[in-house]
Design a protein around this motif. Structure first.
Motif, PDB file in Angstrom:
ATOM      1  N   ASN A  16       4.046 -13.896  -0.650  1.00 51.76           N
ATOM      2  CA  ASN A  16       3.348 -12.689  -0.187  1.00 51.76           C
ATOM      3  C   ASN A  16       2.852 -11.805  -1.330  1.00 51.76           C
ATOM      4  O   ASN A  16       2.726 -10.589  -1.185  1.00 51.76           O
ATOM      5  N   ILE A  17       2.589 -12.430  -2.467  1.00 49.71           N
ATOM      6  CA  ILE A  17       2.046 -11.717  -3.613  1.00 49.71           C
ATOM      7  C   ILE A  17       0.576 -12.100  -3.756  1.00 49.71           C
ATOM      8  O   ILE A  17       0.243 -13.281  -3.883  1.00 49.71           O
ATOM      9  N   SER A  18      -0.283 -11.105  -3.704  1.00 46.36           N
ATOM     10  CA  SER A  18      -1.715 -11.352  -3.841  1.00 46.36           C
ATOM     11  C   SER A  18      -2.023 -11.847  -5.248  1.00 46.36           C
ATOM     12  O   SER A  18      -1.564 -11.262  -6.238  1.00 46.36           O
ATOM     13  N   ASP A  88      -0.994   6.228  -9.238  1.00 44.90           N
ATOM     14  CA  ASP A  88      -1.593   5.536  -8.091  1.00 44.90           C
ATOM     15  C   ASP A  88      -1.645   4.030  -8.345  1.00 44.90           C
ATOM     16  O   ASP A  88      -1.418   3.232  -7.431  1.00 44.90           O
ATOM     17  N   ILE A  89      -1.951   3.666  -9.566  1.00 43.60           N
ATOM     18  CA  ILE A  89      -2.047   2.252  -9.911  1.00 43.60           C
ATOM     19  C   ILE A  89      -1.432   2.037 -11.288  1.00 43.60           C
ATOM     20  O   ILE A  89      -1.590   2.862 -12.189  1.00 43.60           O
ATOM     21  N   TYR A  90      -0.708   0.943 -11.423  1.00 43.66           N
ATOM     22  CA  TYR A  90       0.006   0.648 -12.667  1.00 43.66           C
ATOM     23  C   TYR A  90      -0.481  -0.694 -13.203  1.00 43.66           C
ATOM     24  O   TYR A  90      -0.525  -1.688 -12.470  1.00 43.66           O
ATOM     25  N   LEU A  91      -0.838  -0.713 -14.476  1.00 40.48           N
ATOM     26  CA  LEU A  91      -1.323  -1.930 -15.120  1.00 40.48           C
ATOM     27  C   LEU A  91      -0.286  -2.427 -16.114  1.00 40.48           C
ATOM     28  O   LEU A  91       0.215  -1.656 -16.946  1.00 40.48           O
ATOM     29  N   LYS A 122       0.150   0.871  -6.287  1.00 43.95           N
ATOM     30  CA  LYS A 122      -0.382  -0.474  -6.517  1.00 43.95           C
ATOM     31  C   LYS A 122      -0.075  -0.889  -7.950  1.00 43.95           C
ATOM     32  O   LYS A 122      -0.114  -0.066  -8.870  1.00 43.95           O
ATOM     33  N   VAL A 123       0.242  -2.170  -8.121  1.00 43.40           N
ATOM     34  CA  VAL A 123       0.505  -2.711  -9.453  1.00 43.40           C
ATOM     35  C   VAL A 123      -0.376  -3.943  -9.661  1.00 43.40           C
ATOM     36  O   VAL A 123      -0.431  -4.825  -8.801  1.00 43.40           O
ATOM     37  N   ILE A 124      -1.070  -3.973 -10.785  1.00 44.25           N
ATOM     38  CA  ILE A 124      -1.817  -5.163 -11.178  1.00 44.25           C
ATOM     39  C   ILE A 124      -1.132  -5.764 -12.394  1.00 44.25           C
ATOM     40  O   ILE A 124      -1.013  -5.119 -13.442  1.00 44.25           O
ATOM     41  N   VAL A 125      -0.656  -6.980 -12.239  1.00 39.66           N
ATOM     42  CA  VAL A 125       0.015  -7.703 -13.314  1.00 39.66           C
ATOM     43  C   VAL A 125      -0.950  -8.725 -13.892  1.00 39.66           C
ATOM     44  O   VAL A 125      -1.482  -9.571 -13.159  1.00 39.66           O
ATOM     45  N   ILE A 126      -1.180  -8.650 -15.182  1.00 46.29           N
ATOM     46  CA  ILE A 126      -2.129  -9.531 -15.855  1.00 46.29           C
ATOM     47  C   ILE A 126      -1.369 -10.622 -16.586  1.00 46.29           C
ATOM     48  O   ILE A 126      -0.426 -10.340 -17.332  1.00 46.29           O
ATOM     49  N   GLU A 189       7.412  -1.787  -0.875  1.00 46.12           N
ATOM     50  CA  GLU A 189       6.606  -0.567  -0.894  1.00 46.12           C
ATOM     51  C   GLU A 189       5.503  -0.599  -1.940  1.00 46.12           C
ATOM     52  O   GLU A 189       4.920   0.429  -2.266  1.00 46.12           O
ATOM     53  N   ILE A 190       5.210  -1.781  -2.473  1.00 46.30           N
ATOM     54  CA  ILE A 190       4.213  -1.900  -3.539  1.00 46.30           C
ATOM     55  C   ILE A 190       3.137  -2.915  -3.155  1.00 46.30           C
ATOM     56  O   ILE A 190       3.432  -3.996  -2.650  1.00 46.30           O
ATOM     57  N   ASP A 191       1.886  -2.546  -3.408  1.00 45.30           N
ATOM     58  CA  ASP A 191       0.787  -3.509  -3.310  1.00 45.30           C
ATOM     59  C   ASP A 191       0.726  -4.220  -4.657  1.00 45.30           C
ATOM     60  O   ASP A 191       0.113  -3.741  -5.605  1.00 45.30           O
TER      61      ASP A 191
END
Length: 203
Positions: A16-18, A88-91, A122-126, A189-191
Motif C-alpha cells: 500500500n505504498i505508492s 505539509d510535505i517532507y522530502l 505527505k512524504v516523498i522518498v527518493i 496517517e501519512i501519504d
C-alpha cells in the motif's frame, strides 16, 4: 535491472505504498516540483539524494517555506528539524530498499527516519537504483559499510568507519548507527510515496 525495478514497484504496491519510476534525476526533479503547491511548507531530511536533485532554490523561488537543517545555523538546527517534521510535505532519501519493498534506514539523531512515518502530511522518498538490495541483511550491510562510512567522512566524525570504511559496531560518542527503522507498509496517517530513479543517487 529493469526486472528488479519492476519487482520493487510491484512489492511496494502490495504494501500500500505508492511508487513511481523515473528514468533520470531531471524527470524526478520535475515531478517533485509539480507535486508541491506554492502554499505548502516543505521539510527536508538529511539527504544527499535530495541535495543532488537541486530542489531547494526552486522551492524558495516558488514561494514555499522550506525547512532544512543542513542550511541552518548550528544553534538553530534542532529547531529546524522539529519544524521540518510537521511540514505539509517532507522530502528525503532512503538508505536502502529491498526487492520485497521494505524501506531500511539507519539514523543518528532520528529526525529523518521519524518524519518518514509520523508528522508530515505527505512524504516523498527518493531512491536511486544504487540503493536497491536483495533483502534485509544485504540492505543493512550496505548501509553500515558503504553509506555510513561516507557520511562519517562527509561530517568529519571521529568514528572507526570514517577511517577504515567498515562498521565495527563502535560505541563512539559520534556514532551515527543509533536508530534502525524498517517501513513494511504505508504508515496509517501519512501519504507515503516512493520515487525510484534510474540513476545512482546519494550514498
Amino acid at each position: 535491472m529493469e526486472q528488479r525495478i519492476e519487482k520493487v514497484l510491484k512489492n511496494l504496491g502490495k504494501r500500500n505504498i505508492s511508487a513511481k519510476f523515473f528514468k533520470t534525476k531531471e524527470e524526478t526533479r520535475e515531478a517533485i516540483l509539480k507535486e508541491i503547491k506554492e502554499e505548502m511548507s516543505v521539510g527536508i531530511g538529511g539527504s544527499m539524494s535530495v541535495k543532488e536533485l537541486n530542489l531547494y532554490e526552486d522551492l524558495i523561488k516558488a514561494g514555499n517555506q522550506v525547512h532544512w537543517h543542513w542550511l541552518s545555523e548550528p544553534s538553530k538546527m534542532s529547531e529546524t528539524r522539529r519544524i521540518a517534521a510537521t511540514s505539509d510535505i517532507y522530502l528525503t532519501g532512503t538508505n536502502a530498499i529491498t526487492e520485497d519493498g521494505e524501506l531500511i534506514n539507519i539514523d543518528g539523531v532520528g529526525n529523518r527516519v521519524a518524519s518518514m512515518f509520523y508528522g508530515p502530511q505527505k512524504v516523498i522518498v527518493i531512491c536511486g537504483i544504487n540503493k536497491i538490495c536483495s533483502d534485509l541483511i544485504s540492505a543493512i550491510d550496505r548501509i553500515k559499510n558503504e553509506a555510513c562510512s561516507k557520511n562519517a567522512n562527509r561530517l568529519n566524525l571521529k568514528t572507526p568507519c570514517a577511517v577504515t570504511g567498515q562498521c565495527t559496531d563502535c560505541q563512539s560518542p559520534e556514532r551515527m548507527c543509533n536508530i534502525t527503522t524498517i517501513i513494511s507498509g504505508r504508515p496509517m496517517e501519512i501519504d507515503l510515496q516512493v520515487y525510484i530513479v534510474g540513476e545512482k543517487l546519494g550514498f
